[in-house]
Design an enzyme around this catalytic site. Structure first.
Site, short mmCIF file in Angstrom:
data_model
loop_
_atom_site.label_atom_id
_atom_site.label_comp_id
_atom_site.label_asym_id
_atom_site.label_seq_id
_atom_site.Cartn_x
_atom_site.Cartn_y
_atom_site.Cartn_z
N CYS A 162 1.14 -1.23 -0.21
CA CYS A 162 -0.12 -0.02 0.10
C CYS A 162 0.86 1.15 0.10
O CYS A 162 2.22 1.10 0.02
CB CYS A 162 -0.74 0.12 1.26
N TRP A 187 -3.78 -2.05 -1.24
CA TRP A 187 -3.82 -3.33 -2.16
C TRP A 187 -4.20 -4.62 -0.91
O TRP A 187 -3.31 -4.49 0.02
CB TRP A 187 -2.53 -3.64 -2.70
N ASN A 204 1.28 -0.23 5.60
CA ASN A 204 1.70 -0.87 4.53
C ASN A 204 2.34 -2.06 4.92
O ASN A 204 3.32 -1.91 5.65
CB ASN A 204 2.34 0.06 3.64
N GLY A 205 1.93 -3.09 4.65
CA GLY A 205 2.74 -4.47 5.37
C GLY A 205 1.48 -5.54 5.84
O GLY A 205 0.43 -5.37 5.38
N GLU A 261 7.66 -14.25 -20.52
CA GLU A 261 7.16 -12.88 -20.48
C GLU A 261 5.94 -12.56 -21.40
O GLU A 261 4.96 -11.83 -20.90
CB GLU A 261 8.44 -12.00 -20.92
N LYS A 311 2.35 -11.34 -19.65
CA LYS A 311 1.66 -9.99 -20.12
C LYS A 311 0.12 -10.44 -20.66
O LYS A 311 -0.59 -9.67 -20.12
CB LYS A 311 2.37 -9.48 -21.47
N GLU A 358 -1.74 -11.21 -17.25
CA GLU A 358 -2.13 -9.97 -16.26
C GLU A 358 -3.01 -8.88 -16.96
O GLU A 358 -3.78 -8.32 -16.09
CB GLU A 358 -0.79 -9.66 -15.89
N LYS A 398 1.51 -1.97 -9.23
CA LYS A 398 2.87 -1.72 -9.93
C LYS A 398 4.00 -2.02 -9.18
O LYS A 398 5.04 -2.54 -9.60
CB LYS A 398 2.92 0.02 -10.23
O1 M6R Z 1 9.43 -3.28 -9.73
P1 M6R Z 1 9.75 -4.74 -9.85
O2 M6R Z 1 10.33 -5.09 -11.15
O3 M6R Z 1 10.53 -5.41 -8.81
O4 M6R Z 1 8.55 -5.64 -10.09
C1 M6R Z 1 8.66 -6.78 -10.18
C2 M6R Z 1 7.27 -7.58 -10.56
O5 M6R Z 1 6.26 -7.38 -9.67
C3 M6R Z 1 6.88 -7.17 -12.11
O6 M6R Z 1 7.76 -7.21 -13.00
C4 M6R Z 1 5.38 -7.59 -12.42
O7 M6R Z 1 5.75 -9.01 -12.83
C5 M6R Z 1 4.82 -6.67 -13.61
N1 M6R Z 1 3.66 -6.35 -13.52
C6 M6R Z 1 4.86 -7.49 -15.01
O8 M6R Z 1 4.34 -6.82 -16.01
#
Ligand code: M6R
Length: 606
Positions: free
Chosen positions: A2, A74, A98-99, A478, A482, A485, A601
């Site tokens: 969060c 979240w 957050n946690g 990958e 994509k 998600e 994100k």
């Molecule tokens: O900020 P980060 O690169 O450490 O994030 C890692 C993953 O959470 C991130 O790459 C996630 O898998 C993406 N949403 C994929 O598109």
């Protein structure tokens, strides 16, 4: 995971809290809330969904108070509704968190036995009641110290008190937290990005520390409640506005920006006049590094896997890759001659951070490949290789993925040369090819219409598979990530050669299968695997590179040809149609492309 914010000022704070929450939405967007103190009371307003929903609430627009806290959520404990949204408050105390509090069930039992009444299903609410309970007998500092000692798990907290009109408490264990300093006001935030529009003077809290923020003073304490001094850092005050422009979504913009972001990365690291790679202040002698372990999560993990193939091809080093959430709990055999590389766009991913912390505690050499250079992972690593691709807003990582693999590729070339694993003339040729990459990515981005027309099949199928061998295998993973998600359809990435060991059973009439078969060493073998799935009814989308040689295979449903370059660089080009496939599939379904359901994100809980 969060985002939290706190402001103690002599002006009304609600509008500024809302603005900062918008910047923290990359951490979670299930619900949002704010609490301020005014007329000796805690006012709390929360809403389900985005910060925009909260902002529209007329009560927020008229909210009074010069001290307040805010939160974007979240969900971890309890569904994402307005009751479970933060802040959580008793009559005396209001908390944003957050946690995850791992012993919340036990603590709740104890607090209920003392007469406390709970409103939500969250773990956070126990913190509110614990502080309230401890305040009956202790002052602020010792009640906080006592409360924190009772909590197991991870937290960054912002706390206000009904009877303390000039005081916010911040506390950290595991989750990041920063304090910012302004004129007659001070702030608390999950990161410097949220605080940047207010200040560039920042102090980061370390694990176990807490702070008391007044308008004109901030005091820091260690976990024993003893006062400590902390450094004030000046972070860059540059606050670049990153807008969608004419694009429908940030993701679309970020995909199209890739030729530019790759060019920026190349310009940062390549020394054109000397045909070399500039990596300054590398803190170790290359002879002291004989192996590499790369650690990341999600897309960043796929970058690690991609890098493994390059490092093994280009250097003679041993290379291991690991998913951070697994690495941190395994019995690793730490080796002095290993360089541990942590890959993360945000630099805040909790599992990756914990893996880094573990390596540091074991005295290992640590290097971060990050986009956000002020992030926790960048700050804590001994050496940082920034990917220079600018802000990435879309939750689905695109330009950061290419940025990560670019820097890891450049790093493998540099180490290959320094270790004499790579001949100078080969090295120079590879640099030459690399400089052409942005142009080739730009041309590959033009393949658009065909992808738009095939998305229907992927959206309507029960599931799909993405296959590749060698350099193309991480890209297959990958591509599948994509699609799932963004489009919420099942998609699996597999090594093409592994299909016959089980997954082939999934193939049925009409199932879409993406086969990545560039004209590399694996081409013929992958084409054979492709035939095996076609024979069982799959609709194959073949992605290969342009060549004068015809594709010797029948019954392929669709073919996309990317530009041609040396084998090392084909993964960059193969990625582009996969990003677009995911984008257009989600677009067709009308889904929220930049903020897919259930995701965030930056994943700041484990
Ligand atoms: O900020 P980060 O690169 O450490 O994030 C890692 C993953 O959470 C991130 O790459 C996630 O898998 C993406 N949403 C994929 O598109």
């Amino acid at each position: 995971m969060c985002g939290i914010i706190g402001i103690n000022s002599n002006k009304p704070v609600s509008a500024t809290i809302i603005n900062s929450l918008k910047k923290l939405e990359y951490r979670g967007y299930d619900s949002a809330g704010i609490a301020t103190l005014s007329s000796g009371l805690i006012n709390e307003i929360k809403s389900e969904g985005r910060v925009d929903n909260l902002e529209k609430n007329s009560l927020v627009q008229n909210m009074e108070g010069t001290i307040g806290i805010g939160h974007v959520r979240w969900a971890t404990h309890g569904s994402p509704n307005s009751i479970n949204a933060h802040p959580h408050s008793s009559q005396n105390v209001s908390v944003v968190h957050n946690g995850i509090i791992e012993n919340s069930t036990l603590l709740k039992k104890f607090l209920v036995s003392k007469g406390h009444k709970f409103k939500s299903q969250t773990d956070t609410e126990v913190i509110v009641h614990l502080i309230t309970e401890n305040l009956k007998t202790e002052n602020i500092v010792s009640s906080i110290k006592k409360t924190l000692k009772s909590l197991h798990g991870s937290f960054a907290l912002g706390i206000i008190f009904k009877d303390q009109p000039d005081l916010i408490v911040g506390a950290r264990r595991g989750s990041p937290l920063a304090v910012g300093y302004g004129p007659n006001e001070n702030y608390l935030g999950s990161d410097s990005y949220a605080l940047k529009s207010m200040t560039n003077k920042i102090t980061y809290l370390n694990d176990g520390e807490f702070c008391v923020i007044k308008k004109d003073q901030v005091e820091f304490f260690n976990e024993e409640g003893i006062k400590i001094n902390k450094k004030v850092l000046e972070v860059s005050s540059e606050e670049k506005k990153y807008e969608k422009g004419d694009y429908k979504h940030f993701m679309a913009k970020e995909i199209e920006e890739q030729p530019t972001t790759l060019k920026n990365g190349i310009n940062e690291y390549l020394d054109n006049s000397n045909n070399n790679i500039n990596i300054y202040n590398f803190p170790w002698k290359t002879k002291d590094i004989s192996s590499i372990t790369l650690v990341g999560c999600g897309t960043a993990y796929h970058s690690c896997l991609m890098a493994k193939y390059w490092f093994e091809e280009i250097t003679t080093m041993d290379v291991n890759v690991d998913i951070a959430s697994e690495f941190r709990y395994r019995k690793n055999r730490f080796k002095k001659e290993t360089l541990y590389i942590f890959v993360s766009q945000s630099g805040e991913t909790a599992d990756t951070y914990a893996a880094l912390d573990l390596c540091k505690k074991n005295g290992m050499k640590t290097c971060a490949v990050v986009n956000v250079v002020e992030s926790s992972i960048a700050r804590e690593s001994e050496f940082v290789l920034p990917i220079h691709c600018g802000t990435e807003i879309g939750v689905a990582s695109t330009k950061a993925f290419l940025g990560q693999i670019l820097i890891l590729y450049i790093f493998s070339l540099k180490l290959g040369l320094l270790r004499n694993d790579l001949k100078k003339d080969v090295f120079i040729q590879k640099l030459k090819d690399l400089k052409e990459l942005p142009k080739l990515v730009k041309q590959t981005l033009l393949t658009d219409n065909k992808i738009q027309t095939i998305t229907k099949t992927f959206n309507e199928a029960k599931g799909s598979m993405f296959l590749g061998r060698g350099f193309s295998y991480p890209i297959a993973l990958e591509g599948a990530l994509k699609l799932k998600e963004l489009s919420y359809v099942h998609a699996e990435g597999y090594p093409a050669g592994e299909m016959k060991h089980g997954p082939l059973a999934l193939i049925e009439e009409g199932m879409p299968v993406v086969v990545l078969a560039p004209r590399d060493n694996h081409y013929k073998k992958t084409i054979s695997n492709m035939q095996e799935v076609i024979a069982r009814g799959a609709k194959v989308l073949l992605i290969t590179n342009k060549s004068k040689d015809e594709i010797v295979s029948e019954n392929i449903w669709e073919t996309i040809e990317v530009e041609s370059t040396n084998e090392d660089l084909l993964p960059f080009l193969l990625t582009i149609p996969l990003q677009k496939l995911a984008y257009y599939s989600a677009l067709k379904k009308g889904f929220d492309i930049d903020k897919p359901r259930n995701l965030a994100k930056s994943v700041t809980v484990e």
